[in-house]
Design a protein around this motif. Structure first.
Motif, PDB file in Angstrom:
ATOM      1  N   SER A  76      35.384 -73.616  48.100  1.00  0.00           N
ATOM      2  CA  SER A  76      35.915 -73.590  49.464  1.00  0.00           C
ATOM      3  C   SER A  76      35.475 -74.804  50.273  1.00  0.00           C
ATOM      4  CB  SER A  76      35.470 -72.304  50.174  1.00  0.00           C
ATOM      5  OG  SER A  76      34.086 -72.301  50.417  1.00  0.00           O
ATOM      6  N   SER A  77      34.426 -75.496  49.824  1.00  0.00           N
ATOM      7  CA  SER A  77      33.934 -76.683  50.532  1.00  0.00           C
ATOM      8  C   SER A  77      34.513 -77.972  49.981  1.00  0.00           C
ATOM      9  CB  SER A  77      32.403 -76.750  50.451  1.00  0.00           C
ATOM     10  OG  SER A  77      31.802 -75.612  51.029  1.00  0.00           O
ATOM     11  N   THR A 113      35.302 -74.377  59.434  1.00  0.00           N
ATOM     12  CA  THR A 113      34.663 -73.861  58.221  1.00  0.00           C
ATOM     13  C   THR A 113      34.858 -72.355  58.121  1.00  0.00           C
ATOM     14  OG1 THR A 113      32.562 -73.674  59.411  1.00  0.00           O
ATOM     15  CG2 THR A 113      32.921 -75.678  58.137  1.00  0.00           C
ATOM     16  N   PHE A 166      24.506 -71.708  53.247  1.00  0.00           N
ATOM     17  CA  PHE A 166      24.837 -72.419  54.476  1.00  0.00           C
ATOM     18  C   PHE A 166      23.544 -72.601  55.269  1.00  0.00           C
ATOM     19  CE2 PHE A 166      25.535 -72.476  59.008  1.00  0.00           C
ATOM     20  CZ  PHE A 166      26.557 -73.383  59.165  1.00  0.00           C
ATOM     21  N   ASP A 187      32.031 -68.574  49.696  1.00  0.00           N
ATOM     22  CA  ASP A 187      32.532 -69.393  50.803  1.00  0.00           C
ATOM     23  C   ASP A 187      31.360 -69.794  51.711  1.00  0.00           C
ATOM     24  OD1 ASP A 187      35.102 -69.083  49.772  1.00  0.00           O
ATOM     25  OD2 ASP A 187      35.459 -67.267  50.949  1.00  0.00           O
ATOM     26  N   GLY A 217      30.812 -72.493  53.494  1.00  0.00           N
ATOM     27  CA  GLY A 217      30.528 -73.894  53.747  1.00  0.00           C
ATOM     28  C   GLY A 217      29.287 -74.438  53.070  1.00  0.00           C
TER      29      GLY A 217
END
Length: 271
Positions: A215-216, A150, A68, A179, A181
């Motif tokens: 997850s994105s 997010t 991220f 996860d 994002g």
């Protein structure tokens, strides 16, 4: 394609990248910066991370796209220190979200409690060789955001780069994200740089395997592969021209295409 082909370019208009105070201590062995930061200046960096001078594709930049990355002009603090002659540490905490077109609003976001944190521990032959010769591991964590929608998450990045004979720089980079994002959940890169024409010009080549972050982008996306080659031609002390070619194999968001070629030409004028 899950990724960014040329990160610096956008249609945002005027924007701020960073605006900070830098303080060096202990004879330059400790550096602290505070203000509006660009996290890519200190997170998982190496000689070819900058899209202004190195590779254009984000897969070969900060976190190998498996991290991220806060937007530019995010309020925060970062610091780096040489713990010994060869061991260093770099860490920082910033807002997870910012608006570089309204940079000073980032200070208002501090109360939201949505932060990006990172810490890196590395080995290097000497302080002045950190970008060109190092072995390091970076850990990062980002808080969940109701405003951005997010999830929180964390990840690890690793890197080994070495200069051989003052000209050749092979490197190995990788990352994993849980996860958070990020663009990719898993990423691995193998590449090299070669200083041409007395060390003035630069040739770079790299290959990346990337697994999109579920997850994105959702489940069942296939792995993708990215290749890039560039030649930075230094026409003078201030001007550099860089032709660039990228090959995207099995782009995850484009199932109708097995391969995509991307050609680029970058000019950089430093006044």
């Amino acid at each position: 394609y899950v990724g960014l082909l040329v990160p610096p370019f956008s249609n945002q208009g005027g924007r701020v990248t960073n605006f900070y105070w830098r303080q060096r201590l202990a004879g330059g062995k400790v550096t602290v910066i505070g203000g509006l930061l660009d996290a890519t200046d200190y997170v998982n960096v190496y000689a070819f991370a900058s899209p202004w001078t190195g590779f254009m594709n984000f897969a070969f930049s900060t976190g190998s796209a498996a991290t991220f990355v806060p937007n530019d002009a995010t309020a925060g603090l970062a610091a780096g220190a040489m713990l010994t002659d060869k061991v260093y540490v770099i860490g920082g905490i910033t807002n997870a979200y910012s608006d570089p077109t309204r940079p000073f609003k980032s200070f208002d976001y501090l109360g939201d409690g949505e932060f990006f944190k990172s810490i890196e521990l590395g080995l290097t032959p000497s302080h002045g060789r950190i970008y060109n010769d190092n072995l390091h591991v970076t850990y990062w964590h980002v808080d969940a955001s109701d405003k951005a929608g997010t999830p929180g998450g964390w990840g690890l990045n690793g890197q080994y780069i070495r200069t051989v004979g003052d000209r050749l720089m092979p490197f190995l980079r990788g990352g994993y994200a849980k996860d958070g994002g990020s663009l990719l959940e898993g990423s691995a890169t193998l590449g090299l740089g070669y200083a041409m024409v007395g060390g003035r010009d630069q040739l770079g080549f790299a290959a990346n395997w990337g697994q999109p972050n579920e997850s994105s982008f959702g489940p069942d996306l296939k792995d993708q592969y990215t290749f890039e080659c560039f030649y930075r031609w230094q026409l003078g002390e201030q001007l550099a021209i860089t032709p660039d070619v990228q090959l995207l194999l099995d782009p995850a968001l484009n199932p109708d295409q097995d391969s995509i070629w991307v050609y680029g030409l970058r000019a950089r004028l430093a006044l």
